[in-house]
Structure formats: structure tokens, C-alpha cells
Design an enzyme around this catalytic site. Structure first.
Site, short mmCIF file in Angstrom:
data_model
loop_
_atom_site.label_atom_id
_atom_site.label_comp_id
_atom_site.label_asym_id
_atom_site.label_seq_id
_atom_site.Cartn_x
_atom_site.Cartn_y
_atom_site.Cartn_z
N ASP A 264 0.82 -1.19 0.07
CA ASP A 264 -0.03 -0.12 0.05
C ASP A 264 1.15 1.32 0.05
OD1 ASP A 264 -2.47 1.66 0.37
OD2 ASP A 264 -1.38 1.85 2.47
N TYR B 116 -0.37 5.01 0.72
CA TYR B 116 -0.54 5.95 1.89
C TYR B 116 -0.67 5.46 2.93
CZ TYR B 116 -1.61 8.52 -2.56
OH TYR B 116 -1.62 9.10 -3.96
N ARG C 115 -7.79 13.60 6.10
CA ARG C 115 -7.29 12.14 5.87
C ARG C 115 -8.80 11.16 6.26
NH1 ARG C 115 -5.29 7.97 2.91
NH2 ARG C 115 -4.16 6.30 4.07
N SER D 252 -2.46 0.82 -4.98
CA SER D 252 -3.01 1.97 -4.10
C SER D 252 -4.31 2.44 -4.77
CB SER D 252 -2.01 3.15 -4.01
OG SER D 252 -2.20 4.14 -3.64
#
Length: 247
Positions: A9, A11, A40, A115
């Protein structure tokens, strides 16, 4: 079965999403922490909601919409230049300090990113950070127009790398992503960067719960979803030994 590919992944796993705090605080002194955390949280929420609604728009849209929501909800006024400067940080996120060394130690495997990021976001980020020289592929879920943790997103690994799920080690620090990958059938290593013991201590050390502490409680602790990752590590530096043992 031998691990042939290690897929990350992006982020929160290779790249520290908290590194946007410098630019948010510079743009809105005193509000940087709350902006960073709400942004976020809403960014992820919008990706999941759009998947459930079957109204896909890529992650750059989710990122912009989440920032717009955050600033509006906090009553903050901004101009186009300020908004663009904050958004641009997503193309220049800080790598975790152990990322490059870990990837270099596993050059005998296929290395890739899977991602939710859009292709433009990911390609710029990977190039700006220098990971382009180490990765065999940067895979965006945009190819299937669905966000992780939908199973269709994880099928892209085999499609791009020609490696079966049982031969893949998937790495994420995001519990929802680790659970999604495990439910799909991948070997999964979850990076537990914040322990429950650290969470408990953070909550008793102050009378008020800081935005970052609340974010960690919501997004860094293992979810109750009926699946658990195969491995629990505490940083990318532990990964090469784990993969070597599995190989």
C-alpha cells in the site's frame, strides 16, 4: 509457497500521510493538526462511499473533496492558491525512513505498489521520492474503477505482475486494507505502528484528546472484521527478514 512478489500500500505504509501537517499548519496556523486528521478521515470515507454508491471518481477527486469539506466544516476561508499548495503536498509526501533500505533488500522479488491513488498522483509521488528505480510496477485501482478494500481492486496484482495471490506478500499499515487483502486471499503483513498500550498512555497523559490521538484510535488499530493478517510487524525494516523466511 514461495513469495515471489511484495506489494505495498502507498499512503500510510510507504508514505507518511501525517507529513502534510507542515503545509496545513503553515496555511492555517493553529489548525494544522485538526485539518490533517479530518482531511485523511474524510478522504478514506469518500473512497468507500463512492464505491458503495457505484459513483466512482478517482482518488484525486476524493482528496480534493475531502479537503474542501474539512476547511468548510472548520469555517476556514481560503483562496485557490492556498488550496492548490496544500493539495500539492500529496505529490511530495515523506517516505518513512526505513522504506528505501527495505525495498533495496528485497530486489530479488517483484516489488510493486497497489494503491487507491490515481495514476497521476501515484506516478508523481513515486518519481519525486525516487522509488521509481526500485519498483517493478505502480498499480492504481483506477484500472478497475473501484477502491480497496473491494476484492476487485486486489485482482490487479495478479493481472499486472502475473503472480498468484498465494505467492504475494501484501504490506499495509492500514488495518482496513490489511483485512481486505487477507479476505481476498493474499499473504498479509500488517505494520502496527501504534500499539494499544501507546494509545492508552496517550489518552491518560492529557485531559483532552488531541486530533492525532483520535485519528490513531480510528485508523491505526486492528479492525474487528473477522479476519486477521498473517504477520504483525512494527516497521518496514522488519519486512526483508520476514519475506526471506517465507521464501
Amino acid at each position: 509457497m514461495t513469495i515471489k512478489a511484495v506489494v505495498f500500500d502507498a499512503y500510510g505504509t510507504l508514505y507518511d500521510v501525517q507529513s502534510v501537517a507542515d503545509v496545513t499548519e503553515d496555511a492555517f496556523p493553529g489548525y494544522g493538526d485538526i485539518i490533517t486528521q479530518v482531511w485523511r478521515i474524510k478522504q478514506l470515507e469518500y473512497s468507500w462511499l463512492r464505491t458503495l454508491m457505484r459513483r466512482y471518481q478517482d482518488f484525486s477527486v476524493a482528496t480534493r473533496d475531502a479537503l474542501a469539506y474539512t476547511l468548510r466544516s472548520l469555517g476556514l476561508q481560503y483562496d485557490a492558491a492556498t488550496f492548490a499548495r496544500i493539495i500539492d503536498k500529496y505529490q511530495h509526501l515523506d517516505l518513512y525512513p526505513d522504506a528505501i533500505t527495505a525495498l533495496e533488500a528485497m530486489k530479488d522479488k517483484k516489488l510493486a505498489i497497489l494503491s487507491n491513488g490515481s495514476p497521476d498522483m501515484l506516478n508523481a509521488l513515486v518519481q519525486n521520492s525516487g522509488l521509481d528505480r526500485l519498483l517493478d510496477a505502480t498499480i492504481s485501482v483506477d484500472a478497475h474503477k473501484v477502491f480497496k478494500p473491494a476484492p476487485e481492486a486486489y485482482t490487479l496484482i495478479e493481472e499486472v505482475l502475473a503472480v498468484r495471490p498465494a505467492e504475494v506478500m501484501f504490506i499495509s499499515s492500514n488495518p482496513w486494507d490489511a483485512c481486505g487483502a487477507k479476505a481476498f486471499g493474499l499473504n498479509v503483513a500488517w505494520i502496527e505502528r501504534v500499539t494499544p498500550e501507546a494509545m492508552a498512555l496517550a489518552c491518560v497523559e492529557t485531559e483532552t484528546v488531541a486530533p492525532l490521538t483520535m485519528f490513531k484510535a480510528l485508523r491505526t488499530q486492528m479492525d474487528e472484521l473477522g479476519v486477521v493478517p498473517d504477520h504483525r510487524i512494527h516497521g518496514l525494516s522488519e519486512l526483508p527478514a520476514l519475506v526471506s523466511a517465507r521464501s
